[in-house]
Design an enzyme around this catalytic site. Structure first.
Site, PDB file in Angstrom:
ATOM      1  N   ALA A  24     -30.179  19.328 -34.336  1.00 21.91           N
ATOM      2  CA  ALA A  24     -28.722  19.425 -34.498  1.00 21.91           C
ATOM      3  C   ALA A  24     -28.191  18.494 -35.587  1.00 21.91           C
ATOM      4  CB  ALA A  24     -28.038  19.119 -33.173  1.00 21.91           C
ATOM      5  N   THR A  28     -24.803  18.585 -38.239  1.00 26.39           N
ATOM      6  CA  THR A  28     -23.589  17.826 -37.916  1.00 26.39           C
ATOM      7  C   THR A  28     -22.878  17.370 -39.192  1.00 26.39           C
ATOM      8  OG1 THR A  28     -24.992  15.901 -37.564  1.00 26.39           O
ATOM      9  CG2 THR A  28     -24.165  16.995 -35.601  1.00 26.39           C
ATOM     10  N   PHE A  35     -24.647  19.713 -29.675  1.00 24.82           N
ATOM     11  CA  PHE A  35     -24.569  19.993 -28.231  1.00 24.82           C
ATOM     12  C   PHE A  35     -24.641  18.744 -27.368  1.00 24.82           C
ATOM     13  CE2 PHE A  35     -24.401  24.135 -28.980  1.00 24.82           C
ATOM     14  CZ  PHE A  35     -25.049  25.019 -28.149  1.00 24.82           C
ATOM     15  N   ARG A  36     -25.558  17.863 -27.728  1.00 26.67           N
ATOM     16  CA  ARG A  36     -25.866  16.778 -26.805  1.00 26.67           C
ATOM     17  C   ARG A  36     -25.325  15.413 -27.192  1.00 26.67           C
ATOM     18  NH1 ARG A  36     -29.763  20.443 -26.501  1.00 26.67           N
ATOM     19  NH2 ARG A  36     -30.352  21.144 -24.418  1.00 26.67           N
ATOM     20  N   ASP A 106     -27.249  28.269 -36.621  1.00 27.80           N
ATOM     21  CA  ASP A 106     -26.097  28.514 -37.491  1.00 27.80           C
ATOM     22  C   ASP A 106     -26.383  29.246 -38.798  1.00 27.80           C
ATOM     23  OD1 ASP A 106     -27.201  26.412 -39.157  1.00 27.80           O
ATOM     24  OD2 ASP A 106     -26.323  24.980 -37.757  1.00 27.80           O
ATOM     25  N   HIS A 121     -34.631  28.764 -31.788  1.00 28.36           N
ATOM     26  CA  HIS A 121     -33.602  29.095 -30.785  1.00 28.36           C
ATOM     27  C   HIS A 121     -32.758  30.306 -31.191  1.00 28.36           C
ATOM     28  CE1 HIS A 121     -33.810  24.727 -29.075  1.00 28.36           C
ATOM     29  NE2 HIS A 121     -34.788  25.486 -28.657  1.00 28.36           N
ATOM     30  N   CYS A 153     -22.882  53.469 -29.384  1.00 28.25           N
ATOM     31  CA  CYS A 153     -23.073  53.917 -28.002  1.00 28.25           C
ATOM     32  C   CYS A 153     -22.170  53.202 -27.008  1.00 28.25           C
ATOM     33  CB  CYS A 153     -24.542  53.756 -27.598  1.00 28.25           C
ATOM     34  SG  CYS A 153     -24.994  52.065 -27.204  1.00 28.25           S
ATOM     35  N   THR A 191     -33.210  15.065 -34.924  1.00 25.65           N
ATOM     36  CA  THR A 191     -33.499  15.401 -33.527  1.00 25.65           C
ATOM     37  C   THR A 191     -34.044  14.160 -32.828  1.00 25.65           C
ATOM     38  OG1 THR A 191     -34.960  16.640 -32.048  1.00 25.65           O
ATOM     39  CG2 THR A 191     -35.705  16.398 -34.311  1.00 25.65           C
ATOM     40  N   SER A 192     -33.634  13.984 -31.573  1.00 27.64           N
ATOM     41  CA  SER A 192     -34.122  12.829 -30.822  1.00 27.64           C
ATOM     42  C   SER A 192     -35.484  13.116 -30.202  1.00 27.64           C
ATOM     43  CB  SER A 192     -33.115  12.467 -29.734  1.00 27.64           C
ATOM     44  OG  SER A 192     -32.807  13.621 -28.974  1.00 27.64           O
TER      45      SER A 192
HETATM   46 ZN    ZN Z   1     -25.643  50.822 -29.040  1.00 25.21          ZN
END
Ligand code: ZN
Length: 247
Positions: A24, A28, A35-36, A106, A121, A153, A191-192
């Protein structure tokens, strides 16, 4: 700090197969909340905790609430890549860097010009109809009213983002591992390294230089060849002169 930057430059100079693994902290500096972190999403007021909203069961049960949060907090289209994204794309262009592995969703690495990006992710840039699997871009989803629906659809569109309770995409994961196994240098940044399974990626690295760049300490600091506790932007803006020489 100066010495560490010099050492970092020297490592990049001597490497020919660099892999970058970022968290993250990479985004930033573009203004995207972590997030954290303390001032990140987790401390912001919402009807439910973000960790609950961003789970598979919540998406299925309360799709409208999910999208309310998702469109409000995870719309990265309005953000721009920062100096770290840009430098990494340059290093790839010059053949030094072979892959970026990111925990961020992102799409800023691609926006900066990076080609080989393993998004463990997932990404807000990819969205699919749950019924017919038609592809939709982020603009479509973020500009939709309420729950985004498939124009073909009528099915519900789901972002290709790994939610809590969901497994990782195995192709992306093995691509990331493969890149790490073959690397001579691994740069881990923003990252941690406390969240599994991302932290487990480090065990696949057997190259020469492990470089850790993070504002705070990580559990892997003691095994790294170089540890820099500083802002990423500061570190990467300094490799400008090196990339100039490489032209
Ligand atoms: Zn569809």
């Amino acid at each position: 700090m100066e010495d560490k930057i010099e050492e970092f430059k020297k490592i990049i100079d001597e490497s020919s197969n660099i892999v970058f693994f970022g968290g993250a902290g990479v985004s930033t500096e573009s203004g995207i909340p972590d997030f954290r972190s303390e001032d990140g999403l987790y401390n912001q007021k919402y009807d439910y905790p973000p960790e609950e909203i961003l789970s598979h069961s919540f998406f299925m049960a309360k799709t409208e609430d999910f999208y309310k949060f998702y469109k409000d907090k995870l719309n990265s289209l309005k953000y721009e890549p920062n100096i770290t994204h840009i430098k990494l794309a340059e290093l790839e262009k010059k053949g030094k860097l072979k892959a970026v592995i990111t925990q961020n969703i992102d799409g800023l690495h691609q926006k900066a010009g990076s080609k080989v990006v393993y998004e463990v992710h997932g990404s807000v840039l990819r969205n699919y109809c749950m019924k017919c699997h038609e592809f939709y871009d982020a603009e479509y989803v973020f500009s939709s009213e309420g729950i985004p629906k498939c124009s073909k659809c009528g099915g519900i569109i789901k972002p290709d983002v790994v939610l809590y309770e969901e497994g990782l995409d195995q192709d992306i994961w093995s691509g990331a591992i493969n890149a790490i196994v073959n690397a001579d240098t691994m740069i881990v940044a923003g990252t941690s390294l406390t969240v599994y399974p991302a932290s487990s990626l480090l065990h696949y690295f057997h190259g020469k230089n492990l470089v850790l760049i993070n504002k705070s300490e990580t559990p892997f600091d003691n095994i790294a060849s170089l540890v820099i506790h500083n802002a990423l932007g500061k570190v990467f803006s300094n490799i400008w002169f090196l990339t100039q020489n490489m032209l």
